[in-house]
Motif scaffolding. Structure first.
Motif, PDB file in Angstrom:
ATOM      1  N   MET A  81       0.823  -1.208   0.000  1.00  0.00           N
ATOM      2  CA  MET A  81       0.000   0.000   0.000  1.00  0.00           C
ATOM      3  C   MET A  81       0.857   1.258   0.000  1.00  0.00           C
ATOM      4  SD  MET A  81      -3.116  -0.451  -0.452  1.00  0.00           S
ATOM      5  CE  MET A  81      -3.402   1.306  -0.257  1.00  0.00           C
ATOM      6  N   VAL A  82       2.028   1.212   0.612  1.00  0.00           N
ATOM      7  CA  VAL A  82       2.925   2.371   0.576  1.00  0.00           C
ATOM      8  C   VAL A  82       3.335   2.679  -0.857  1.00  0.00           C
ATOM      9  CG1 VAL A  82       5.247   3.167   1.163  1.00  0.00           C
ATOM     10  CG2 VAL A  82       3.805   2.177   2.925  1.00  0.00           C
ATOM     11  N   THR A  83       3.680   1.636  -1.629  1.00  0.00           N
ATOM     12  CA  THR A  83       4.094   1.858  -3.018  1.00  0.00           C
ATOM     13  C   THR A  83       2.963   2.435  -3.856  1.00  0.00           C
ATOM     14  OG1 THR A  83       3.524  -0.442  -3.573  1.00  0.00           O
ATOM     15  CG2 THR A  83       5.791   0.009  -2.929  1.00  0.00           C
ATOM     16  N   VAL A  84       1.733   2.002  -3.574  1.00  0.00           N
ATOM     17  CA  VAL A  84       0.588   2.532  -4.328  1.00  0.00           C
ATOM     18  C   VAL A  84       0.298   3.972  -3.917  1.00  0.00           C
ATOM     19  CG1 VAL A  84      -1.897   2.289  -4.725  1.00  0.00           C
ATOM     20  CG2 VAL A  84      -0.446   0.268  -4.712  1.00  0.00           C
ATOM     21  N   LEU A  85       0.299   4.240  -2.612  1.00  0.00           N
ATOM     22  CA  LEU A  85      -0.007   5.586  -2.134  1.00  0.00           C
ATOM     23  C   LEU A  85       1.039   6.603  -2.578  1.00  0.00           C
ATOM     24  CD1 LEU A  85      -1.229   4.762   1.483  1.00  0.00           C
ATOM     25  CD2 LEU A  85      -2.623   5.498  -0.450  1.00  0.00           C
ATOM     26  N   LYS A  86       2.262   6.160  -2.757  1.00  0.00           N
ATOM     27  CA  LYS A  86       3.306   7.084  -3.186  1.00  0.00           C
ATOM     28  C   LYS A  86       3.082   7.577  -4.604  1.00  0.00           C
ATOM     29  CE  LYS A  86       7.454   7.123  -1.815  1.00  0.00           C
ATOM     30  NZ  LYS A  86       7.309   8.175  -0.792  1.00  0.00           N
ATOM     31  N   SER A 112      -6.090  -6.549  -3.329  1.00  0.00           N
ATOM     32  CA  SER A 112      -5.018  -7.007  -4.212  1.00  0.00           C
ATOM     33  C   SER A 112      -5.197  -6.453  -5.616  1.00  0.00           C
ATOM     34  CB  SER A 112      -4.988  -8.537  -4.256  1.00  0.00           C
ATOM     35  OG  SER A 112      -4.746  -9.076  -2.969  1.00  0.00           O
ATOM     36  N   ALA A 113      -6.456  -6.412  -6.074  1.00  0.00           N
ATOM     37  CA  ALA A 113      -6.736  -5.865  -7.403  1.00  0.00           C
ATOM     38  C   ALA A 113      -6.406  -4.375  -7.456  1.00  0.00           C
ATOM     39  CB  ALA A 113      -8.202  -6.098  -7.771  1.00  0.00           C
ATOM     40  N   SER A 114      -6.706  -3.651  -6.377  1.00  0.00           N
ATOM     41  CA  SER A 114      -6.409  -2.218  -6.328  1.00  0.00           C
ATOM     42  C   SER A 114      -4.907  -1.971  -6.357  1.00  0.00           C
ATOM     43  CB  SER A 114      -7.018  -1.596  -5.063  1.00  0.00           C
ATOM     44  OG  SER A 114      -8.422  -1.736  -5.052  1.00  0.00           O
ATOM     45  N   ILE A 115      -4.166  -2.786  -5.606  1.00  0.00           N
ATOM     46  CA  ILE A 115      -2.709  -2.646  -5.582  1.00  0.00           C
ATOM     47  C   ILE A 115      -2.127  -2.912  -6.963  1.00  0.00           C
ATOM     48  CG2 ILE A 115      -0.588  -3.658  -4.669  1.00  0.00           C
ATOM     49  CD1 ILE A 115      -2.115  -4.170  -2.053  1.00  0.00           C
ATOM     50  N   PHE A 116      -2.566  -3.998  -7.582  1.00  0.00           N
ATOM     51  CA  PHE A 116      -2.057  -4.338  -8.907  1.00  0.00           C
ATOM     52  C   PHE A 116      -2.439  -3.267  -9.926  1.00  0.00           C
ATOM     53  CE2 PHE A 116      -2.354  -6.736 -12.976  1.00  0.00           C
ATOM     54  CZ  PHE A 116      -1.030  -7.122 -13.063  1.00  0.00           C
ATOM     55  N   PHE A 117      -3.637  -2.746  -9.806  1.00  0.00           N
ATOM     56  CA  PHE A 117      -4.108  -1.679 -10.684  1.00  0.00           C
ATOM     57  C   PHE A 117      -3.244  -0.436 -10.529  1.00  0.00           C
ATOM     58  CE2 PHE A 117      -7.083   1.892 -11.522  1.00  0.00           C
ATOM     59  CZ  PHE A 117      -7.370   1.609 -12.850  1.00  0.00           C
ATOM     60  N   GLY A 118      -2.895  -0.092  -9.285  1.00  0.00           N
ATOM     61  CA  GLY A 118      -2.060   1.079  -9.041  1.00  0.00           C
ATOM     62  C   GLY A 118      -0.646   0.912  -9.565  1.00  0.00           C
ATOM     63  N   LEU A 119      -0.112  -0.313  -9.442  1.00  0.00           N
ATOM     64  CA  LEU A 119       1.230  -0.563  -9.950  1.00  0.00           C
ATOM     65  C   LEU A 119       1.278  -0.460 -11.473  1.00  0.00           C
ATOM     66  CD1 LEU A 119       2.181  -3.575  -7.641  1.00  0.00           C
ATOM     67  CD2 LEU A 119       2.924  -1.194  -7.432  1.00  0.00           C
ATOM     68  N   LEU A 120       0.254  -0.980 -12.131  1.00  0.00           N
ATOM     69  CA  LEU A 120       0.189  -0.867 -13.590  1.00  0.00           C
ATOM     70  C   LEU A 120       0.019   0.587 -14.016  1.00  0.00           C
ATOM     71  CD1 LEU A 120      -2.011  -3.921 -14.683  1.00  0.00           C
ATOM     72  CD2 LEU A 120       0.475  -3.676 -14.765  1.00  0.00           C
ATOM     73  N   ALA A 121      -0.733   1.351 -13.227  1.00  0.00           N
ATOM     74  CA  ALA A 121      -0.897   2.777 -13.533  1.00  0.00           C
ATOM     75  C   ALA A 121       0.451   3.496 -13.449  1.00  0.00           C
ATOM     76  CB  ALA A 121      -1.889   3.411 -12.563  1.00  0.00           C
ATOM     77  N   GLY A 122       1.292   3.084 -12.494  1.00  0.00           N
ATOM     78  CA  GLY A 122       2.624   3.672 -12.394  1.00  0.00           C
ATOM     79  C   GLY A 122       3.482   3.374 -13.609  1.00  0.00           C
ATOM     80  N   LEU A 154       8.482  -0.705 -12.745  1.00  0.00           N
ATOM     81  CA  LEU A 154       8.303  -2.155 -12.755  1.00  0.00           C
ATOM     82  C   LEU A 154       8.825  -2.791 -11.469  1.00  0.00           C
ATOM     83  CD1 LEU A 154       9.385  -2.878 -16.451  1.00  0.00           C
ATOM     84  CD2 LEU A 154       7.063  -2.998 -15.523  1.00  0.00           C
ATOM     85  N   ASN A 155       9.820  -2.166 -10.871  1.00  0.00           N
ATOM     86  CA  ASN A 155      10.436  -2.706  -9.659  1.00  0.00           C
ATOM     87  C   ASN A 155       9.457  -2.733  -8.484  1.00  0.00           C
ATOM     88  OD1 ASN A 155      12.651  -3.735  -8.202  1.00  0.00           O
ATOM     89  ND2 ASN A 155      13.102  -1.715  -7.373  1.00  0.00           N
ATOM     90  N   LYS A 156       8.434  -1.891  -8.531  1.00  0.00           N
ATOM     91  CA  LYS A 156       7.459  -1.846  -7.445  1.00  0.00           C
ATOM     92  C   LYS A 156       6.594  -3.101  -7.386  1.00  0.00           C
ATOM     93  CE  LYS A 156       6.926   3.180  -7.154  1.00  0.00           C
ATOM     94  NZ  LYS A 156       5.967   4.306  -7.251  1.00  0.00           N
ATOM     95  N   ILE A 157       6.456  -3.779  -8.510  1.00  0.00           N
ATOM     96  CA  ILE A 157       5.589  -4.959  -8.540  1.00  0.00           C
ATOM     97  C   ILE A 157       6.163  -6.092  -7.690  1.00  0.00           C
ATOM     98  CG2 ILE A 157       4.536  -6.709 -10.030  1.00  0.00           C
ATOM     99  CD1 ILE A 157       4.369  -4.598 -12.219  1.00  0.00           C
TER     100      ILE A 157
END
Length: 403
Positions: free
Chosen positions: A191-196, A377-387, A355-358
């Motif tokens: 969640m930290v990686t997504v919120l950042k 989990s879907a929200s986290i993955f969605f946020g990482l792809l958005a990054g 990509l390293n955040k995944i």
């Protein structure tokens, strides 16, 4: 962990200052391996290591090797053209190997920094984040000063003029590292990686108003997706902690402020140095040295001295080993980022950081046994792809501007 960017920062997506100048047009991602990394890296320093005598020796050595190789090729029946093809092929393989090796080193150091910080703050239940930041910065100062003492690297002298110019940036830098520590204690790594990602939104808006910079529709779409993923991730977070989220939002504003302020101060800082330049090693030493007195003041204000005097953790050799290791990791982020950028480009660096955040998020969930749901989990993955989409959009936007 949370680019000691430099200290090396604690951190997460740790800004390293010099690289921020290079990456602002490609991606405003916070640091991917911590905040310390965010502050940036330039490969200028590689030319400072060797003296004129060493270069002469190396040149003569290469000349002798070239003569010997030519003799061997003639004996083996190889033509001059065949020899050139062989050398060219070996050079390509060598460059690719260095790029891969530097990329792996950067990813491992940045991921490890965040995970080790999380381990110290959560698994050890260490409640003195400012003290941890201060100790990590102290380790960085000792290592860089030692390298300078033995002539391995060179740094700009810390004059009062340079300190006066840089002090406002350092205040933001210290606040960025501390809030990263506080948020990481309460929020899981994923969640930290997504919120950042919110940092990218704040930085993009700041660039519009401060630097009159425009962004195309793909960039704004990616930023919108980041906001949605952060909101849905917080709503579905089974371990939601209001204090942790508050610290993380403050961290996003400070990280964006650090990036934007750095762009304004960097040119002025270079003008007050003796060489007219401020390289990566000088940046590490400057940021971390100035953070020491400020960190001591904050420890007294937050009364961490009382906690440190009572905690039994300081009597554990393993605790000191882990915290010292985290200090070396913070410094490693700065060096590996500089090495990786030298072997590839700022755009590749930015994309790899996203990509390293995944794998970092996945590792954080499994290593710390984070309870999660399908929606979260879907929200986290969605946020990482958005990054990742944001990094690609910034790269394409810049390529269009150049053309």
């Amino acid at each position: 962990m949370n680019p000691r960017s430099l200290p090396v920062a604690a951190s997460l997506d740790s800004p390293d200052p010099v690289l921020e100048r290079v990456l602002t047009e490609d991606s405003n991602s916070s640091s991917q391996g911590g905040e310390r990394n965010f502050s940036a890296h330039q490969p200028i320093l590689l030319d400072q290591v060797s003296g004129s005598f060493r270069r002469e020796v190396v040149n003569r050595s290469h000349s002798m090797k070239a003569v010997n190789r030519d003799d061997e090729d003639l004996e083996n029946g190889m033509s001059e053209k065949d020899t050139e093809k062989s050398v060219r092929s070996n050079k390509v393989v060598t460059v690719h190997n260095k790029a891969l090796l530097s990329g792996l080193a950067y990813c491992i150091s940045s991921c490890s920094m965040i995970l080790v910080n999380k381990y110290v703050l959560s698994s050890y239940d260490f409640n003195a984040g400012i003290s941890l930041m201060l100790y990590q910065n102290f380790v960085s100062v000792v290592v860089v000063s030692t390298l300078r003492f033995f002539g391995i690297i060179s740094t700009e002298p810390l004059t009062w003029r340079l300190i006066r110019v840089w002090f406002p940036v350092n205040v933001i830098f210290v606040g960025m590292l501390i809030t990263s520590m506080f948020s990481l204690k309460y929020i899981n790594v994923a969640m930290v990686t997504v919120l950042k990602n919110v940092t990218n939104v704040i930085t993009a808006v700041g660039e519009m108003y401060l630097f009159n910079k425009t962004h195309d529709n793909r960039v704004w779409t990616a930023l919108f997706l980041m906001i949605i993923s952060a909101i849905t991730g917080g709503i579905t977070d089974l371990s939601f902690h209001a204090i942790g989220y508050t610290w993380q939002i403050i961290n996003c504003f400070l990280t964006a402020s650090y990036s934007l302020t750095l762009r304004r101060v960097m040119d002025t800082a270079k003008q007050v140095t003796k060489s007219g330049n401020l390289d990566e090693f000088s940046m590490v030493l400057l940021n971390n040295t100035l953070s020491l007195p400020l960190g001591i003041l904050l420890i007294l204000l937050f009364n961490e001295v009382d906690y440190l005097s009572r905690t039994p953790l300081l009597q554990l050799p393993t605790f000191w080993l882990v915290t010292t290791f985290s200090g070396f990791l913070g410094l490693a982020i700065s060096f590996t980022s500089m090495w990786f950028l030298h072997q590839t480009s700022a755009t590749t660096y930015s994309l790899v950081g996203s990509l390293n955040k995944i794998p970092l998020s996945v590792a954080g969930i499994f290593l710390f046994h984070v309870s999660t749901s399908l929606e979260n989990s879907a929200s986290i993955f969605f946020g990482l792809l958005a990054g990742v989409f944001f990094a690609r959009a910034k790269m394409q936007d810049k390529s269009q501007i150049r053309s």
